[in-house]
Every structure is written in structure tokens, then in C-alpha cells.
Design an enzyme around this catalytic site. Sequence first.
Site, PDB file in Angstrom:
ATOM      1  N   LEU A  18       0.810  -1.218   0.000  1.00 48.79           N
ATOM      2  CA  LEU A  18       0.000   0.000   0.000  1.00 48.79           C
ATOM      3  C   LEU A  18       0.843   1.268   0.000  1.00 48.79           C
ATOM      4  CD1 LEU A  18      -2.724  -1.037   2.623  1.00 48.79           C
ATOM      5  CD2 LEU A  18      -2.892  -1.095   0.121  1.00 48.79           C
ATOM      6  N   GLU A  20       5.310   2.720   0.656  1.00 47.71           N
ATOM      7  CA  GLU A  20       6.649   2.385   1.137  1.00 47.71           C
ATOM      8  C   GLU A  20       7.501   3.642   1.221  1.00 47.71           C
ATOM      9  OE1 GLU A  20      10.184  -0.892   0.227  1.00 47.71           O
ATOM     10  OE2 GLU A  20       8.262  -0.971  -0.822  1.00 47.71           O
ATOM     11  N   GLY A  21       8.248   3.749   2.309  1.00 52.83           N
ATOM     12  CA  GLY A  21       9.189   4.844   2.499  1.00 52.83           C
ATOM     13  C   GLY A  21      10.572   4.292   2.767  1.00 52.83           C
ATOM     14  N   ALA A  24       9.883   2.461   6.457  1.00 49.03           N
ATOM     15  CA  ALA A  24       8.576   1.904   6.805  1.00 49.03           C
ATOM     16  C   ALA A  24       7.805   1.581   5.528  1.00 49.03           C
ATOM     17  CB  ALA A  24       7.787   2.889   7.671  1.00 49.03           C
ATOM     18  N   VAL A  26       3.724  -0.179   4.243  1.00 50.53           N
ATOM     19  CA  VAL A  26       2.395  -0.618   4.661  1.00 50.53           C
ATOM     20  C   VAL A  26       1.906  -1.664   3.676  1.00 50.53           C
ATOM     21  CG1 VAL A  26       0.019   0.076   5.135  1.00 50.53           C
ATOM     22  CG2 VAL A  26       1.894   1.612   5.718  1.00 50.53           C
ATOM     23  N   ASP A 136      -0.327  16.466  12.589  1.00 48.26           N
ATOM     24  CA  ASP A 136      -0.093  16.216  11.163  1.00 48.26           C
ATOM     25  C   ASP A 136      -1.426  15.975  10.464  1.00 48.26           C
ATOM     26  OD1 ASP A 136       1.358  15.954   8.822  1.00 48.26           O
ATOM     27  OD2 ASP A 136       1.815  13.830   9.143  1.00 48.26           O
TER      28      ASP A 136
END
Length: 369
Positions: A18, A20-21, A24, A26, A136
Site C-alpha cells: 500500500l 513504502e518509504g 517503513a 504498509v 499532522d
Amino acid sequence: MDDAAVLKRRGYIMGINLGEGSYAKVKSAYSERLKFNVAVKIIDRKKAPTDFLEKFLPREIEILAMLNHRSIVKTYEIFETSDGKVYIVMELGVQGDLLEFIKTRGALQEDDARKKFHQLSSAIKYCHDLDVVHRDLKCENLLLDKDFNIKLSDFGFSKRCLRDESGRLILSKTFCGSAAYAAPEVLQGIPYQPKVYDIWSLGVILYIMVCGSMPYDDSNIKKMLRIQKEHRVNFPRSKHLTGECKDLIYRMLQPDVNRRLHIDEILSHCWVQPKARGLSSAAIKEGESSRSIDPQWTPEPGSDKKSATKLEPREEARAEARHETRPETKPEEDTVQVARQSETLGFSSEQMIRESEEGPPQQPPETHT
């Protein structure tokens, strides 16, 4: 052991990616216990920066474990493996996020915006009553369930408010969040009241909901700050917004922190109350403006006008913005994020000049119903 195997042992069948960084990602997954799909945020401690591991991640985990509200994404399980990966199993926003919804369908009708905004405001009141601040708030962090109800997500910048010996909330000093949604005091680096910061972001979100564009051209932070501090809010004439709606937005986008609305005042505002909307929709007449339109909405000569407000797909950047918890940044370090945010929504700058009318509403700003 890879992620799929880890999740399988915990009763989850891993699905698609779903987002991606850098440290991290998902994944979607099917829970054999719950019998429905969930989202799993996977954080790799080995790749994460120190300040995130020591400050932000512990805060996020603590806060997620204590929250239980119908308009906040549910956290089902949090666990960690011996190789330093943290898995946070959460409710899945099956209809995507509010930003994508507005980009696809355009601005919301006021009745739909009222329902969604009331859900969001109720979630924020719940958090603020617990002395939890989000810091945020933005459309990307508002997920939609199967019935298109709001689910507040991404508590990576959240924190518990501290109080001094007299019981007063201690001010925060760190810039965090997205510049396009950040209050003027935060952008200026002034110590700020975090709950009051959340309120400004709510004002930006409601503006986006009903206008389909950003309230301020954030491609130049200094110019944006000047307009914000003068308390200028321009509304597109073409949207035919009611006076009550404009009044609420104007009072949330109040640069004076002592006059900005509190969450209880938002929830009791006549526009939010479906049966008691008192201000006339003619409170701001079509085409009427309390001041001339600010020339700073005009793009800089030679600039790419598309970069100001035009909707453009930004899949990779958007996935990272939505799903990765980021360390706090100073305003001057936020230029990439600002440029990206300024391209997400709305009219061209020329259209904003041609089709806008400016607040404040003619109803006295300090009157609440």
C-alpha cells in the site's frame, strides 16, 4: 524470516503493497481471526533514524494503544520481532484517503462535507480531551471506510501534552507536519500551543473539502505567511458556499492564537449543527470582498503555473507521505514537501484570482451560536 512468513505465523495472509518509504512500509493483509482485511505498518528499526526510534515511535505506539474512537483508525495489534521489525496491525481504509477522493470527485457538497467534518472534529475532541495532539492533520491522513466515513490515521507526529505545575499546557517548539497545513506560528518557529495548531489544520482541511483547492498558495512560504497573518481567506465564487461555512473556516484560520476557535466551539458552530444553522447564506454576497484580492496569488514570472495548485498524480511521493512516519523538520528543511503539497489540489493561481471572494464574513467574527 520475511514479512509474509512473520505475518503468517501471527494469523495474517499478506497482500499487496500500500505504500513504502525509506524505513517503513504498509501492506494489506487478511486476518484469519478477524475475517477481514487489515493494513500492516512495518517499521525497520535498523533503517530508521535515531530521533524517530527514541522519540516518535514510542509516542506513536503509546498513543495508538490508548485510542478507541469510531472515527479513528483502529489498532488491532502491535508486535516486534527479534530482528528489529515493528508490526502495527490497523484498520484498512478501503476507500482510500480524502485527498484521492477529492481529486477524483471534486469538492464536496456542504452536507457531505458537514458529515465528514463532524466525524473528524469528534475524533479531534476525543484526542484533545485526552491531552493528545495529532500535529499532522491533512487530507492524506484521513482514510475512508466502505461507507466513506472518516477514519483519522497516522499518529507519527502525535504526542501527549505536558502541563506545568499550575496545570497549563506546555508550549511545543518543534515544527512538524506539512507546511501547507501548518499554522503561521509553527511556520515561524514560535513556541506554539499544539491543540491550537491542530485547529488551524482543521480549517485547511474544511476549506479543501468544500473548495477542492488549497486555501493558500504554499509555493512561497514567506508570501503565504504574510497573507495568513493578515487573516485573508479567499473563497472561490464558483462554489457558492454558505455564509455559515465561510464563517467557520475563517474563524479556524485565525492567525491570532488567542482568538482561534477551540474544538468545542467548532462542534457547537451553527454550520456543524445540522438543525441549527443560523447565519444567512447571503452573509457574504457573491463577488463582494472586504479587501482587494491579494496580488501574491499570481505565480512568479517565468514559473510553471501548473506547480501552484494543479492536480497531478504523485504515486511514489504520496505513498511515502501517507504511510511513513517522518522525523520532525525545520521549516527551511521542508522545501521538497512544500513543493509537492502545493501541486496536490485545486485551481490554477490565475483562476483563484479571477474566481475568488475574500473573507471575513460580514457576521461579527466573535459571535458563536
